[in-house]
Design a protein around this motif. Structure first.
Motif, short mmCIF file in Angstrom:
data_model
loop_
_atom_site.label_atom_id
_atom_site.label_comp_id
_atom_site.label_asym_id
_atom_site.label_seq_id
_atom_site.Cartn_x
_atom_site.Cartn_y
_atom_site.Cartn_z
N LEU A 274 0.87 -1.18 0.00
CA LEU A 274 0.00 0.00 0.00
C LEU A 274 0.91 1.22 0.00
N ASP A 275 0.78 2.03 -1.01
CA ASP A 275 1.62 3.22 -1.18
C ASP A 275 3.11 2.87 -1.07
N GLY A 324 -5.52 5.16 -1.13
CA GLY A 324 -4.10 5.05 -1.49
C GLY A 324 -3.95 4.22 -2.76
N VAL A 325 -2.71 3.78 -2.95
CA VAL A 325 -2.42 2.96 -4.13
C VAL A 325 -2.02 1.58 -3.63
N VAL A 326 -2.80 0.61 -4.01
CA VAL A 326 -2.52 -0.74 -3.57
C VAL A 326 -1.86 -1.50 -4.71
N PRO A 345 -5.57 2.20 -7.70
CA PRO A 345 -5.92 3.21 -6.70
C PRO A 345 -7.17 2.76 -5.94
N ILE A 346 -7.20 3.04 -4.64
CA ILE A 346 -8.45 2.79 -3.89
C ILE A 346 -8.88 4.09 -3.21
N LEU A 588 0.46 3.93 -12.91
CA LEU A 588 -0.61 4.75 -12.37
C LEU A 588 -0.67 6.08 -13.12
N TYR A 589 -1.83 6.44 -13.60
CA TYR A 589 -2.05 7.71 -14.29
C TYR A 589 -2.89 8.59 -13.36
N LYS A 590 -2.43 9.81 -13.14
CA LYS A 590 -3.16 10.70 -12.22
C LYS A 590 -3.68 11.89 -12.99
#
Lengths: 666, 305
Positions: A274-275, A324-326, A345-346, A588-590
């Motif tokens: 997680l993260d 967060g990002v799992v 992402p969650i 991951l795209y933000k």
């Protein structure tokens, strides 16, 4: 005239000119020596000059050698090739696979794409002078890397510039491009004229693991498949989803399926992060890949079947309130690293909001019983159809999305559809492609998709009946959930940002509303639509797929930060959704709207593709029903001879040096 | 490779121009002249003239005015006629030694000049021992040293001194030197010519001047081993020590073969010229000991006996 080997010209010049200068200087530097008399020496020199008719040539064996050197160098400048194979004089289309599996690292440390590029370069260097070639790179999409040209240097440069992607292998678009371009070149760009077209041959440089190979076919020209790579050892994560428990919103379930594609059994650790922090580790023991998915020639596997299954599911329970990002990581060094890590992402847990829109109290009664009494949903709202149509935008939407996780509309057609999840009973969304037809009477359910998450455990047996329903015209991508004898009763449509469940019947025309099936159906709908996993909400996509961004009202520009740190900007002014398609890279795209930190949305791109994870190259490649001629090993293309000519020149140079010294030593 | 020997006339070697043992052996030799020359002084060689030696030659009739001491009185007693008894006359021989002392002689290992001086000294000593009259002449462009009238072995130190003091220098010009020599040396006799004949002006004119004096000429061509078998390699700029003339060559087997052929042809042309004109020609290479040359080679070829 084309200087196909400018490089060799430069090399030859760099060799020959200093060598000649060196000889020149050596010849000039005479040592002074005193002697008693030059009488006889002068006479001897004169005699030699006068008496020999071929004196100039004979005297200069060195000159002879220099001529030979020059001839060899000039020969090399002509870019001679050895005809080791008969090269086609037809036009050629080179298809180079740059999908995720081509990132596989082979024994010599090169990636599979590098090998394919080298093979393709060897191939184009063997092209005959007047043959033209084009290069198409394909993964999930096909791109023309280099249009038809006979400039070998340009082709080589463009091939060298091909970058790998993380996308799946789809050859269909590439084949269409190849046919379109080769038709154009064959007819001089004037369009296709039947009978006069000589189409180009297609050369495919790939590992042969192409997802849509069975669905495509080569319409014109011959195809040759150049098998690339040998590595087979790989295990990867092929399925992945993250969702919050409906009953326990503070717990996140992380599901991953690990599959072994290699020929041997493996034991490896799978960790949950997680993260970036490792939280939990599980061990997986996987048997070798089954025979059908590995190389057909590898029969040793059949003799030693392993008891272990080749795939295993891993489930992690993660208490999480903050989001967060799992990520799930497979700790293993194998040939393809791309499929060993997945991320998602969650969001923080939130209360589910349901809106029921109906003018009929009977319907609202049953809906309230289902949502409030049965499912204990606290944020449940009821509206009449007129209230829904008149409600403020702010009441129905938040940041461009629907304010409710699920909206159930009873017998009402509407076009107020913010991105979200809708169930229509008897009504229709006013979107293109959906129309209502005539009544269908006295029919019964013939088929329903029991495996679909919406209909799982829903008993649509003889206890449920519908008196009549409307025949529906639905778009092609609509999924028919329940079908009557000749019409659709219930359909599921997933558009970017929107998901609709459309029931063709009015609840009042059926006993469905008080059957247990109705309650199970609505529970499924809340779980699947409202609290759906990331895959269902479009936030976990495959490489190359489009990300649909819901645009907050008033936002003008969206900034997408890519996994490699670069950013892209999209104009989203006056739009409710925006799309972003440059998703060929996993990670991951933000998305940020108007540089506001609080509006960040994350999207995960993961490969999750067994076709790409199965890296063992395909020995027999079949496209459509046709088996394609396969070429393995080193390509015996026409070899350039100039290096040999330069080598001969060097040998002559050394010989000349020896002759020179020998003459000096006499 | 040995360059041209720089030393011209090393002092320490002068004393050893001839060593005593060798001189002793030389004393037994004499220079052979194929012609009988008239001379002015009595010597040890038979003359054409009748004279007063102990060796009987002939009788002739007495004529008035003859010396009465030469009448053979025994014949008069028997025949009652007057006869004169004649005896052979013995005179000395003019031996001239011409030494080329031009710069080109200063090359080679051993030096050609030293070799020539040694031969000159040896021949002079042989002549002096036989009471021949010795004339020494050194030349390059012209005559640079001339000594005549040496007779008797006591003159040997003068010979050595003369040869020792002659410097090795200048361009050789055999024709000029031969003309000057012919003008100075009017008496007939033996001429021993020591030279390398590396003369760009040619050798024929010089020989003609000497032949014009009806001299008995012996020509000894002296060459160094380096001239016969050049040990040259590479691209060279050859500079003539006499006139600074330059020849640029790239040494090759072909060129060396050509040079050797030219040298042989040149020597052969001198030999042929000499033979046709009654001149004795000898070729000496300085790598052979000069004692062997004098005691064996010249003896076999008839210059000395």
């Amino acid at each position: 005239m084309n200087f196909l080997s400018l490089q060799s010209l430069l090399i030859a010049s760099a060799l020959a000119i200093p060598a000649l200068l060196l000889l020149y200087f050596l010849k000039l530097r005479r040592q002074e020596r005193k002697i008693s008399s030059t009488l006889l020496w002068k006479k001897a020199v004169q005699d030699l000059q006068v008496n020999a008719p071929f004196q100039k040539l004979r005297k200069n064996l060195l000159l002879f050698l220099q001529l030979l050197i020059l001839a060899a160098v000039l020969f090399s400048l002509g870019n001679p090739v050895a005809n080791m194979t008969k090269t086609s004089e037809r036009n050629i289309v080179l298809l180079i696979d740059r999908s995720g599996s081509m990132k596989t690292i082979e024994e010599d440390g090169q990636t599979r794409l590098d090998l394919a590029k080298n093979t393709a370069i060897d191939f184009v260097q063997g092209l005959k002078g007047d043959a033209k070639a084009m290069v198409i790179g394909f993964a999930d999409r096909a791109d023309v890397i280099c249009s038809f040209t006979d400039d070998v240097r340009r082709l080589v440069r463009r091939i060298e510039g091909i970058e790998p992607t993380d996308g799946p292998s789809l050859i269909g678009e590439a084949l269409q491009l190849a046919v379109a371009y080769s038709t154009k070149i064959a007819t001089g760009g004037e369009g296709w004229a039947p009978g006069s077209v000589e189409t180009a041959d297609i050369e495919l440089f790939s590992d042969g693991r192409i997802a849509d190979a069975a669905e495509e076919y080569v319409t014109r020209g011959k195809m040759t498949y150049y098998r690339t790579g040998l590595a087979a050892d790989n295990a990867g994560i092929v399925t992945f989803d993250v969702r919050r428990e409906l009953e326990q919103p503070g717990v996140v379930s992380v599901f991953a399926q690990i599959q072994n594609f290699g020929p041997g059994p493996i034991t490896s650790d799978v960790s949950l992060e997680l993260d970036g922090r490792m939280l939990s580790v599980q061990e997986v023991n996987l048997g070798p890949a089954s025979l059908a998915t590995t190389r057909p020639t590898d029969l040793s596997l059949a003799e030693n079947p392993d008891a272990l299954p080749s795939s295993q599911n891993v489930i992690f329970k993660l208490p999480n309130e903050a989001g967060g990002v799992v990520g799930v990581k497979l700790h293993r060094e194998d040939a393809l690293a791309l499929d060993n890590l997945v991320t998602a992402p969650i969001d923080p847990p939130r209360a589910i909001r349901v809106l029921a829109v109906s003018d009929r109290s009977k319907i609202l009664f049953w809906l309230k019983r289902a949502f409030v009494t049965s499912m204990e949903i606290e944020d449940y709202t009821e509206m009449s159809t007129s209230e829904y149509e008149k409600a403020d935008t702010a009441d129905l939407s938040v940041e461009g999305r629907s304010a409710f996780d699920l909206i159930v509309l009873d017998n009402h057609d509407t076009d107020r559809l913010w991105p979200g999840n809708y169930i229509f009973f008897g009504g229709l969304p006013k979107i293109e492609g959906i129309e209502r037809g005539e009544n269908v009477d006295e029919q019964y359910f013939v088929n329903w998709r029991e495996s679909h998450p919406l209909l799982r455990y829903v008993p649509l047996d003889e206890k449920v009946y519908v008196i009549k329903w409307k025949r529906l015209k639905l778009p092609d991508h609509a999924l028919k959930l329940v079908e009557g004898q000749d019409s659709t009763v219930m359909a599921f449509i997933s558009d970017p940002g929107h998901r609709y469940v459309i029931s063709a019947f009015d609840l009042m025309e059926s006993n469905f509303r008080w059957q247990p099936a109705f309650f199970i159906f609505l529970q499924n709908a809340v779980m699947y639509l409202a609290t759906g996993g990331l895959t269902d909400t479009g936030r976990l996509v495959a490489p190359g797929d489009t990300i649909t961004l819901p645009v907050p009202p008033g936002a003008e520009e969206a900034t997408i930060r890519r996994p490699d740190g670069s950013t892209d900007e999209i104009d989203v002014k006056n739009r409710t959704t925006a799309t972003y398609a440059k998703t060929r890279q996993c990670g991951l795209y933000k998305a940020t709207f108007d540089d506001a930190k609080d509006t960040t949305e994350s999207y995960a791109v993961n490969i999750l593709d067994p076709t790409e994870s199965l890296i063992a190259p395909n020995n027999q490649f079949t496209i459509g029903a046709d088996e394609v001629k396969t070429v393995t090993g080193e390509i015996k293309a026409n070899r350039p001879l100039w290096p040999y000519a330069v080598g001969i020149a060097l040998v002559f140079l050394i010989f000349e040096w020896w002759v020179y010294n020998r003459r000096v030593m006499i | 490779m040995a360059d041209v020997i720089a030393s011209t006339h090393p002092k320490k070697e002068d004393d050893s121009l001839l060593d005593p043992d060798f001189m002793t052996r030389l004393e037994q030799l004499e220079i052979v002249s194929r012609k009988i020359h008239a001379s002015r002084q009595k010597g040890e060689r038979r003359s054409r003239r009748k004279g007063e030696s102990a060796e009987f030659a002939d009788y002739r009739n007495y004529v008035r005015g003859d010396d009465l001491r030469h009448i053979d009185w025994n014949v008069y007693a028997r025949l009652d006629r007057l006869f004169l008894k004649l005896f052979l006359e013995e005179e000395d021989l003019n031996v001239s030694v011409l030494v080329d002392v031009s710069k080109s002689m200063d090359s080679g290992e051993p030096s050609k000049a030293l070799y020539a001086k040694r031969v000159a000294a040896a021949m002079a000593y042989i002549a002096l021992c036989n009471y021949d009259r010795v004339t020494l002449c050194a030349y390059h462009e012209n005559i640079v040293g001339f000594q005549q009238g040496l007779r008797g072995r006591r003159m040997m130190p003068q010979v050595v001194k003369f040869l020792d003091e002659i410097p090795i220098e200048g361009k050789s010009h055999f024709a000029v030197a031969a003309r000057q020599f012919a003008l100075r040396q009017t008496q007939k006799g033996v001429v021993l010519l020591l030279s390398d004949f590396m003369d760009k002006g040619g050798f024929e004119a010089g020989f003609r001047y000497l032949l014009g004096r009806q001299m008995d000429i012996y020509a000894l061509q002296i060459l160094s081993p380096q001239e016969v078998e050049p040990d040259l390699t590479g691209d060279l700029r050859l500079v003539d020590v006499e006139d600074e003339d330059v020849a640029e060559i790239t040494v090759s087997k072909l060129l060396l073969d050509k040079y050797k052929a030219n040298l042989q042809a040149y020597c052969e042309s001198i030999r042929q010229y000499c033979t046709q004109r009654g001149v004795s020609y000898y070729l000496a290479i300085t790598k052979h000991p000069f004692e062997t040359l004098v005691l064996n080679y010249l003896r076999q070829r008839g210059l000395v006996r």
